[in-house]
Design a protein around this motif. Sequence first.
Motif, mmCIF file in Angstrom:
data_model
loop_
_atom_site.group_PDB
_atom_site.id
_atom_site.type_symbol
_atom_site.label_atom_id
_atom_site.label_comp_id
_atom_site.label_asym_id
_atom_site.label_seq_id
_atom_site.Cartn_x
_atom_site.Cartn_y
_atom_site.Cartn_z
ATOM 1 N N SER A 1 -55.107 -34.193 -12.223
ATOM 2 C CA SER A 1 -55.978 -35.065 -11.440
ATOM 3 C C SER A 1 -57.023 -35.705 -12.362
ATOM 4 N N HIS A 2 -57.529 -36.858 -11.951
ATOM 5 C CA HIS A 2 -58.639 -37.482 -12.696
ATOM 6 C C HIS A 2 -59.840 -36.531 -12.745
ATOM 7 N N GLN A 3 -59.902 -35.602 -11.788
ATOM 8 C CA GLN A 3 -61.025 -34.658 -11.741
ATOM 9 C C GLN A 3 -61.006 -33.655 -12.891
ATOM 10 N N LEU A 4 -59.859 -33.542 -13.581
ATOM 11 C CA LEU A 4 -59.777 -32.558 -14.674
ATOM 12 C C LEU A 4 -60.629 -32.981 -15.875
ATOM 13 N N GLY A 5 -60.735 -34.285 -16.100
ATOM 14 C CA GLY A 5 -61.536 -34.761 -17.232
ATOM 15 C C GLY A 5 -60.689 -35.550 -18.212
ATOM 16 N N PHE A 6 -61.332 -35.921 -19.346
ATOM 17 C CA PHE A 6 -60.635 -36.733 -20.352
ATOM 18 C C PHE A 6 -59.577 -35.906 -21.077
ATOM 19 N N HIS A 7 -58.442 -36.515 -21.360
ATOM 20 C CA HIS A 7 -57.365 -35.851 -22.094
ATOM 21 C C HIS A 7 -57.896 -35.194 -23.376
ATOM 22 N N GLU A 8 -58.605 -35.994 -24.157
ATOM 23 C CA GLU A 8 -59.047 -35.520 -25.467
ATOM 24 C C GLU A 8 -60.006 -34.327 -25.351
ATOM 25 N N THR A 9 -60.962 -34.427 -24.440
ATOM 26 C CA THR A 9 -61.966 -33.367 -24.276
ATOM 27 C C THR A 9 -61.310 -32.076 -23.800
ATOM 28 N N VAL A 10 -60.456 -32.180 -22.789
ATOM 29 C CA VAL A 10 -59.834 -30.975 -22.222
ATOM 30 C C VAL A 10 -58.906 -30.326 -23.243
ATOM 31 N N CYS A 11 -58.162 -31.131 -24.007
ATOM 32 C CA CYS A 11 -57.254 -30.567 -25.029
ATOM 33 C C CYS A 11 -58.029 -29.680 -26.013
ATOM 34 N N LYS A 12 -59.241 -30.126 -26.371
ATOM 35 C CA LYS A 12 -60.058 -29.370 -27.342
ATOM 36 C C LYS A 12 -60.501 -28.018 -26.791
ATOM 37 N N GLU A 13 -60.584 -27.921 -25.452
ATOM 38 C CA GLU A 13 -61.045 -26.661 -24.827
ATOM 39 C C GLU A 13 -59.926 -25.634 -24.698
ATOM 40 N N LEU A 14 -58.683 -26.060 -24.912
ATOM 41 C CA LEU A 14 -57.536 -25.183 -24.635
ATOM 42 C C LEU A 14 -57.206 -24.240 -25.792
ATOM 43 N N PRO A 15 -56.652 -23.072 -25.472
ATOM 44 C CA PRO A 15 -56.221 -22.152 -26.525
ATOM 45 C C PRO A 15 -55.136 -22.803 -27.396
ATOM 46 N N SER A 16 -54.927 -22.272 -28.599
ATOM 47 C CA SER A 16 -53.945 -22.899 -29.487
ATOM 48 C C SER A 16 -52.549 -22.774 -28.879
ATOM 49 N N GLY A 17 -51.725 -23.779 -29.144
ATOM 50 C CA GLY A 17 -50.379 -23.819 -28.569
ATOM 51 C C GLY A 17 -50.341 -24.446 -27.188
ATOM 52 N N MET A 18 -51.524 -24.840 -26.688
ATOM 53 C CA MET A 18 -51.566 -25.457 -25.354
ATOM 54 C C MET A 18 -52.233 -26.827 -25.424
ATOM 55 N N ALA A 19 -51.737 -27.751 -24.613
ATOM 56 C CA ALA A 19 -52.308 -29.097 -24.572
ATOM 57 C C ALA A 19 -52.027 -29.724 -23.219
ATOM 58 N N LEU A 20 -52.737 -30.788 -22.922
ATOM 59 C CA LEU A 20 -52.391 -31.556 -21.727
ATOM 60 C C LEU A 20 -51.214 -32.454 -22.096
ATOM 61 N N ALA A 21 -50.271 -32.587 -21.189
ATOM 62 C CA ALA A 21 -49.179 -33.538 -21.396
ATOM 63 C C ALA A 21 -49.745 -34.939 -21.171
ATOM 64 N N TYR A 22 -49.052 -35.948 -21.680
ATOM 65 C CA TYR A 22 -49.486 -37.324 -21.404
ATOM 66 C C TYR A 22 -48.265 -38.198 -21.137
ATOM 67 N N ASP A 23 -48.487 -39.304 -20.482
ATOM 68 C CA ASP A 23 -47.393 -40.199 -20.117
ATOM 69 C C ASP A 23 -46.693 -40.729 -21.367
ATOM 70 N N GLY A 24 -45.376 -40.685 -21.333
ATOM 71 C CA GLY A 24 -44.595 -41.191 -22.441
ATOM 72 C C GLY A 24 -44.360 -40.173 -23.551
ATOM 73 N N GLN A 25 -44.926 -38.988 -23.397
ATOM 74 C CA GLN A 25 -44.789 -37.945 -24.427
ATOM 75 C C GLN A 25 -43.323 -37.541 -24.592
ATOM 76 N N VAL A 26 -42.907 -37.356 -25.830
ATOM 77 C CA VAL A 26 -41.535 -36.911 -26.128
ATOM 78 C C VAL A 26 -41.614 -35.545 -26.796
ATOM 79 N N ILE A 27 -40.855 -34.592 -26.299
ATOM 80 C CA ILE A 27 -40.825 -33.248 -26.879
ATOM 81 C C ILE A 27 -39.385 -32.948 -27.310
ATOM 82 N N ASN A 28 -39.221 -32.618 -28.583
ATOM 83 C CA ASN A 28 -37.874 -32.280 -29.078
ATOM 84 C C ASN A 28 -37.688 -30.786 -29.048
ATOM 85 N N ILE A 29 -36.581 -30.348 -28.480
ATOM 86 C CA ILE A 29 -36.313 -28.910 -28.394
ATOM 87 C C ILE A 29 -34.966 -28.614 -29.030
ATOM 88 N N GLN A 30 -34.976 -27.667 -29.935
ATOM 89 C CA GLN A 30 -33.708 -27.295 -30.629
ATOM 90 C C GLN A 30 -32.971 -26.224 -29.853
#
Length: 239
Positions: free
Chosen positions: A210-239
Motif C-alpha cells: 500500500s502507499h501507506q507503507l512508505g517510500f520504496h527506498e526508505t523501507v528497503c533500508k529498514e529491512l533485515p539483510s536478504g529482504m527487500a520490497l519488490a517493485y514493478d518490472g523487477q526480474v528475478i532469475n532462479i536457477q
Amino acid sequence: MIACDCAVCESLDEKDKRFRSSILVESDTTTIVIDTTPDFRSQMLRAKVKKLDAVLFTHPHKDHIAGLDDVKAFNYFHQQPMPVYANELTENAMRKEFEYIFDEKKYPGVPEINVHRIHQTPVMIGDIPVTPIYVWHLKMPVLGFRFGHFTYITDANKIEAAELEKIIGSKVLVLNALRKEKHLSHFTLAEAVDVAQQLAVPEVYFTHISHQLGFHETVCKELPSGMALAYDGQVINIQ
Ligand SMILES: [Zn+2]
Ligand SMILES: [Zn+2]
Ligand SMILES: [Zn+2]
C-alpha cells in the motif's frame, strides 16, 4: 492510489509507482501469469509478453481477476483457448462476474478459456512444476504457489504449519506485506518479516504494498539483510 496526494503517491521514484500484484513465471518453454489484475493489459504490454501458456489464480478478489477479459488478445494470436487454473471459489466468482465468457452461445470476440480446477495436488504446466500452498486471507482460502525453488504468496494474513512446510527450502520467496499498521486480512510488514525469518528463505521480496507503507527506498533500508520490497518490472532469475 486514485485521488491521493500523499508523498508516496507523488513520489518521482519509479519504484513507488505500483500496479496491482501479479507476476510472470517463465521457463525456457513455458510462460504463466499469476492473476489477471485490473492492470493486466498494461502489465502485458509493459513486459512485452507475446506468448502466454496459462493463467493461475490465487483468489477471486477483484484486484486479482478483473483483467481476465484481456486474455482475448492471446486467444487471437495463439488461436486457442487460454488454460486457466482456479480453485472452486475463484471459478464460481468468474462464472458470475464474467458470465458472458461462459455463455453457451457466445458473442464473437469474447475470451475463450478452459478452466482447470486446482486442488492441493501439485500440477505440471508445460515444464513448470506448480505446488499449491493454501493460505488464509481472513476467512478466505487463497492459493500461493511454489515453482521449484521459488514461492509466491499474496493476500495472506495467516499460514498454517503444514503449508509453511511446503515453502521451506525455497531459495526465493515473494510474500505480501501491505503496510505497517495492523490489517484485517493482510500481513503487516513486521508480520511478513517474521514469517520469512521463521522459514529462513535467503532471498525475500515483499509485494501487494500500500502507499501507506512508505517510500520504496526508505523501507528497503529498514529491512533485515536478504529482504527487500519488490517493485514493478523487477526480474528475478532462479536457477
Ligand atoms: Zn497516497
Ligand atoms: Zn484479496
Ligand atoms: Zn489483493
